[in-house]
Design a protein around this motif. Sequence first.
Motif, PDB file in Angstrom:
ATOM      1  N   MET A 117      -4.519  11.508  11.988  1.00  0.00           N
ATOM      2  CA  MET A 117      -3.409  11.183  11.083  1.00  0.00           C
ATOM      3  C   MET A 117      -2.117  11.118  11.868  1.00  0.00           C
ATOM      4  O   MET A 117      -1.687  12.094  12.443  1.00  0.00           O
ATOM      5  N   LEU A 154       2.531   8.760   8.666  1.00  0.00           N
ATOM      6  CA  LEU A 154       1.986   8.633   7.328  1.00  0.00           C
ATOM      7  C   LEU A 154       2.769   9.472   6.334  1.00  0.00           C
ATOM      8  O   LEU A 154       2.783   9.191   5.148  1.00  0.00           O
ATOM      9  N   SER A 181     -12.951   6.665  13.280  1.00  0.00           N
ATOM     10  CA  SER A 181     -12.596   6.762  11.869  1.00  0.00           C
ATOM     11  C   SER A 181     -12.289   8.238  11.608  1.00  0.00           C
ATOM     12  O   SER A 181     -13.148   9.098  11.799  1.00  0.00           O
ATOM     13  N   PRO A 214      -3.422  11.153   2.850  1.00  0.00           N
ATOM     14  CA  PRO A 214      -3.703  10.286   4.001  1.00  0.00           C
ATOM     15  C   PRO A 214      -5.074   9.646   3.950  1.00  0.00           C
ATOM     16  O   PRO A 214      -5.274   8.564   4.505  1.00  0.00           O
ATOM     17  N   GLN A 235      -8.241   7.178   8.172  1.00  0.00           N
ATOM     18  CA  GLN A 235      -7.482   6.257   9.008  1.00  0.00           C
ATOM     19  C   GLN A 235      -8.326   5.809  10.200  1.00  0.00           C
ATOM     20  O   GLN A 235      -9.190   6.552  10.682  1.00  0.00           O
ATOM     21  N   THR A 236      -8.062   4.584  10.659  1.00  0.00           N
ATOM     22  CA  THR A 236      -8.717   4.075  11.872  1.00  0.00           C
ATOM     23  C   THR A 236      -7.785   4.293  13.055  1.00  0.00           C
ATOM     24  O   THR A 236      -6.631   3.870  13.021  1.00  0.00           O
ATOM     25  N   VAL A 264      -2.378   3.914  15.475  1.00  0.00           N
ATOM     26  CA  VAL A 264      -2.813   4.128  14.092  1.00  0.00           C
ATOM     27  C   VAL A 264      -1.775   3.491  13.195  1.00  0.00           C
ATOM     28  O   VAL A 264      -0.571   3.681  13.376  1.00  0.00           O
ATOM     29  N   ASN A 265      -2.236   2.671  12.262  1.00  0.00           N
ATOM     30  CA  ASN A 265      -1.336   1.947  11.351  1.00  0.00           C
ATOM     31  C   ASN A 265      -0.281   1.137  12.103  1.00  0.00           C
ATOM     32  O   ASN A 265       0.871   1.024  11.667  1.00  0.00           O
TER      33      ASN A 265
END
Length: 229
Positions: free
Chosen positions: A1, A5, A108, A140, A143-144, A155-156
Motif C-alpha cells: 500500500m 492511497l 498483488s 485500500p 493493489q498491484t 503503485v498507482n
Amino acid sequence: MSALLAAATVLAACGGSPPPATQTAQANAPAQAGPAPASAPNQAAAQGGPSIVGAWSGQSPAQGGMARGADLYNADGSFVSVMQLPNGTIERVWGLYQATPQSANQLSVQFQVQGYLPTQICAQAPGFAVQCNPTPPPSPGTQTVVLTSPTSLQVNGTTMQRDNAPALLQVNVPQQLVLNAQAPTQPNIPQPVAPGGARYNSAPAQNFINGYMRGCTQDAQGRWVGCQQ
C-alpha cells in the motif's frame, strides 16, 4: 500500500481541498502507532518472489503541490503508511498485508487496515465552538505493485524509492485534525421598507363642509358660491 492511497480520506471528509491546517494534539497518539503482528507470513518472501519488505518513500502530485508518502512493510506481514498532503495535513494508517507474486517483478498486495489517524476532522472558526466529524476509514483493498528495480517500485502510477529511515514514519499524528475556518459572515440583506402611505384626499370632506355645513352651492364651473358662513 502506497501512503499516497491515504490522501483521499482527509480530502473526502473535508469536502475537497481544505484550508491550511494545524494539527493539535488534543488526544495523545503514539508516534509509532504500530499494528499487531500478522498471523501469516509474507507470501511473496516465503515463495522466493519479489519482496517489498522494508521502508519506501516517494512523492506524487496533489492538489496544491506535492504529497509525500512513506511506507514500512515488515517481514511479519504488518505495514505502516504515512501521508503528508501539500497543506501539511498528515495521515497514518497501519494494519496487515499479504503479498502474492504475479510475475518476476509484480505483486498483488492485499491490505487489512487495523487503525488510522486522525480519527476526527474538526473545524474551528473564531467565536464558534469546534465542530468535529469522524474521519472515513481508508479502504485500500488490493493493489498491484511493480518492482521497477531492486530499489524502486510503482503503485498507482507513483514511484517509491527504498529509504532506510523515512522521517515521516516518526511523525506523531494526533487523533484530531483541526482546520482553521473563516467565521461565517452576516449576509447583507436590505431591510424591508414600509411602502409609502397613500396621500390623504381631503376633497370629500371639504365638499361635505361646504355643501352641508356652510350652505354653499356649486356653480357651472364647480365653484362654491352662496356660502352662509
